[in-house]
Design a protein around this motif. Structure first.
Motif, PDB file in Angstrom:
ATOM      1  N   GLY A  99      20.298  -0.678  -5.444  1.00 30.92           N
ATOM      2  CA  GLY A  99      19.526   0.074  -6.408  1.00 30.92           C
ATOM      3  C   GLY A  99      18.364  -0.673  -7.023  1.00 30.92           C
ATOM      4  O   GLY A  99      17.558  -0.073  -7.734  1.00 30.92           O
ATOM      5  N   ALA A 100      18.253  -1.963  -6.765  1.00 37.18           N
ATOM      6  CA  ALA A 100      17.210  -2.749  -7.428  1.00 37.18           C
ATOM      7  C   ALA A 100      15.811  -2.217  -7.112  1.00 37.18           C
ATOM      8  O   ALA A 100      14.972  -2.087  -8.005  1.00 37.18           O
ATOM      9  CB  ALA A 100      17.316  -4.211  -7.035  1.00 37.18           C
ATOM     10  N   ARG A 101      15.572  -1.888  -5.876  1.00 40.08           N
ATOM     11  CA  ARG A 101      14.245  -1.381  -5.504  1.00 40.08           C
ATOM     12  C   ARG A 101      13.978  -0.041  -6.177  1.00 40.08           C
ATOM     13  O   ARG A 101      12.900   0.215  -6.699  1.00 40.08           O
ATOM     14  CB  ARG A 101      14.143  -1.259  -3.993  1.00 40.08           C
ATOM     15  N   GLY A 102      14.973   0.826  -6.180  1.00 41.98           N
ATOM     16  CA  GLY A 102      14.834   2.117  -6.844  1.00 41.98           C
ATOM     17  C   GLY A 102      14.621   1.966  -8.335  1.00 41.98           C
ATOM     18  O   GLY A 102      13.870   2.738  -8.950  1.00 41.98           O
ATOM     19  N   ASP A 103      15.276   0.971  -8.933  1.00 34.82           N
ATOM     20  CA  ASP A 103      15.089   0.720 -10.360  1.00 34.82           C
ATOM     21  C   ASP A 103      13.647   0.334 -10.659  1.00 34.82           C
ATOM     22  O   ASP A 103      13.062   0.786 -11.646  1.00 34.82           O
ATOM     23  CB  ASP A 103      16.029  -0.392 -10.842  1.00 34.82           C
ATOM     24  N   VAL A 104      13.061  -0.514  -9.813  1.00 30.54           N
ATOM     25  CA  VAL A 104      11.670  -0.938 -10.010  1.00 30.54           C
ATOM     26  C   VAL A 104      10.736   0.259  -9.847  1.00 30.54           C
ATOM     27  O   VAL A 104       9.813   0.454 -10.644  1.00 30.54           O
ATOM     28  CB  VAL A 104      11.283  -2.072  -9.037  1.00 30.54           C
ATOM     29  N   GLN A 105      10.987   1.072  -8.844  1.00 31.63           N
ATOM     30  CA  GLN A 105      10.134   2.235  -8.622  1.00 31.63           C
ATOM     31  C   GLN A 105      10.208   3.216  -9.793  1.00 31.63           C
ATOM     32  O   GLN A 105       9.185   3.721 -10.263  1.00 31.63           O
ATOM     33  CB  GLN A 105      10.521   2.927  -7.314  1.00 31.63           C
ATOM     34  N   ALA A 106      11.408   3.475 -10.272  1.00 29.22           N
ATOM     35  CA  ALA A 106      11.567   4.384 -11.414  1.00 29.22           C
ATOM     36  C   ALA A 106      10.926   3.791 -12.669  1.00 29.22           C
ATOM     37  O   ALA A 106      10.319   4.523 -13.469  1.00 29.22           O
ATOM     38  CB  ALA A 106      13.048   4.666 -11.653  1.00 29.22           C
ATOM     39  N   ALA A 107      11.042   2.476 -12.841  1.00 26.39           N
ATOM     40  CA  ALA A 107      10.428   1.817 -13.999  1.00 26.39           C
ATOM     41  C   ALA A 107       8.911   1.913 -13.938  1.00 26.39           C
ATOM     42  O   ALA A 107       8.250   2.069 -14.971  1.00 26.39           O
ATOM     43  CB  ALA A 107      10.876   0.354 -14.075  1.00 26.39           C
ATOM     44  N   ASP A 135       9.885  -3.125 -19.528  1.00 26.35           N
ATOM     45  CA  ASP A 135      10.425  -2.352 -20.649  1.00 26.35           C
ATOM     46  C   ASP A 135      11.366  -1.247 -20.178  1.00 26.35           C
ATOM     47  O   ASP A 135      12.190  -0.759 -20.952  1.00 26.35           O
ATOM     48  CB  ASP A 135       9.293  -1.715 -21.465  1.00 26.35           C
ATOM     49  N   PHE A 136      11.229  -0.842 -18.931  1.00 27.92           N
ATOM     50  CA  PHE A 136      12.007   0.273 -18.400  1.00 27.92           C
ATOM     51  C   PHE A 136      13.045  -0.144 -17.357  1.00 27.92           C
ATOM     52  O   PHE A 136      13.702   0.710 -16.770  1.00 27.92           O
ATOM     53  CB  PHE A 136      11.058   1.318 -17.805  1.00 27.92           C
ATOM     54  N   MET A 137      13.177  -1.441 -17.138  1.00 22.32           N
ATOM     55  CA  MET A 137      14.152  -1.930 -16.153  1.00 22.32           C
ATOM     56  C   MET A 137      15.541  -2.022 -16.789  1.00 22.32           C
ATOM     57  O   MET A 137      15.684  -2.590 -17.867  1.00 22.32           O
ATOM     58  CB  MET A 137      13.748  -3.311 -15.635  1.00 22.32           C
ATOM     59  N   PRO A 138      16.559  -1.483 -16.119  1.00 21.32           N
ATOM     60  CA  PRO A 138      17.918  -1.622 -16.657  1.00 21.32           C
ATOM     61  C   PRO A 138      18.374  -3.075 -16.574  1.00 21.32           C
ATOM     62  O   PRO A 138      17.948  -3.827 -15.689  1.00 21.32           O
ATOM     63  CB  PRO A 138      18.763  -0.725 -15.745  1.00 21.32           C
ATOM     64  N   ARG A 139      19.188  -3.449 -17.502  1.00 15.01           N
ATOM     65  CA  ARG A 139      19.760  -4.805 -17.513  1.00 15.01           C
ATOM     66  C   ARG A 139      21.249  -4.673 -17.262  1.00 15.01           C
ATOM     67  O   ARG A 139      22.023  -4.413 -18.174  1.00 15.01           O
ATOM     68  CB  ARG A 139      19.473  -5.474 -18.855  1.00 15.01           C
ATOM     69  N   TRP A 140      21.628  -4.826 -15.994  1.00 11.96           N
ATOM     70  CA  TRP A 140      23.010  -4.576 -15.583  1.00 11.96           C
ATOM     71  C   TRP A 140      23.985  -5.588 -16.159  1.00 11.96           C
ATOM     72  O   TRP A 140      25.149  -5.287 -16.373  1.00 11.96           O
ATOM     73  CB  TRP A 140      23.115  -4.565 -14.065  1.00 11.96           C
TER      74      TRP A 140
END
Length: 88
Positions: free
Chosen positions: A21-29, A51-56
Motif C-alpha cells: 500500500g505504500a505506493r497507493g498511500d503516496v498517490q492518495a497523499a 501532511d497526508f501520509m498515514p503513519r502506520w
C-alpha cells in the motif's frame, strides 16, 4: 505458499503496516495535497504531501528480531504449521 511463509509475512505486515500500500498511500497523499492546496485560504501555507501520509507505526513499540520470530512461530502454529529445528 506454506503456513510458515504466511506467518512470516503476517509478522512483517504487523511491523510495517499493510503490504503493497505504500505506493497507493503516496498517490492518495498527492491528490489530497493538491485538493487542499487549491482550496486553502489566502496567506495559508501550501500543504505538503507528508501532511497526508498515514503513519502506520505511530504508537507502536518496535519489536526485536527475536520477538518477531516468536510472533511468526505463533502464527505458524495457529495455522497448523510445524517448525523444523534441524539444520542441514
Amino acid at each position: 505458499m506454506g503456513s510458515a511463509e504466511l506467518a512470516e509475512w503476517r509478522a512483517y505486515e504487523q511491523l510495517t503496516g499493510p503490504l503493497g500500500g505504500a505506493r497507493g498511500d503516496v498517490q492518495a497523499a498527492m491528490v489530497a495535497s493538491v485538493i487542499a492546496g487549491v482550496n486553502r485560504g489566502k496567506g495559508q501555507r501550501a500543504p505538503k504531501i507528508s501532511d497526508f501520509m498515514p503513519r502506520w507505526d505511530k504508537g507502536r513499540v518496535r519489536k526485536s528480531p527475536e520477538e518477531l520470530f516468536r510472533v511468526a512461530q505463533a502464527a505458524n502454529a495457529a495455522l497448523g504449521g510445524t517448525f523444523n529445528t534441524t539444520t542441514p
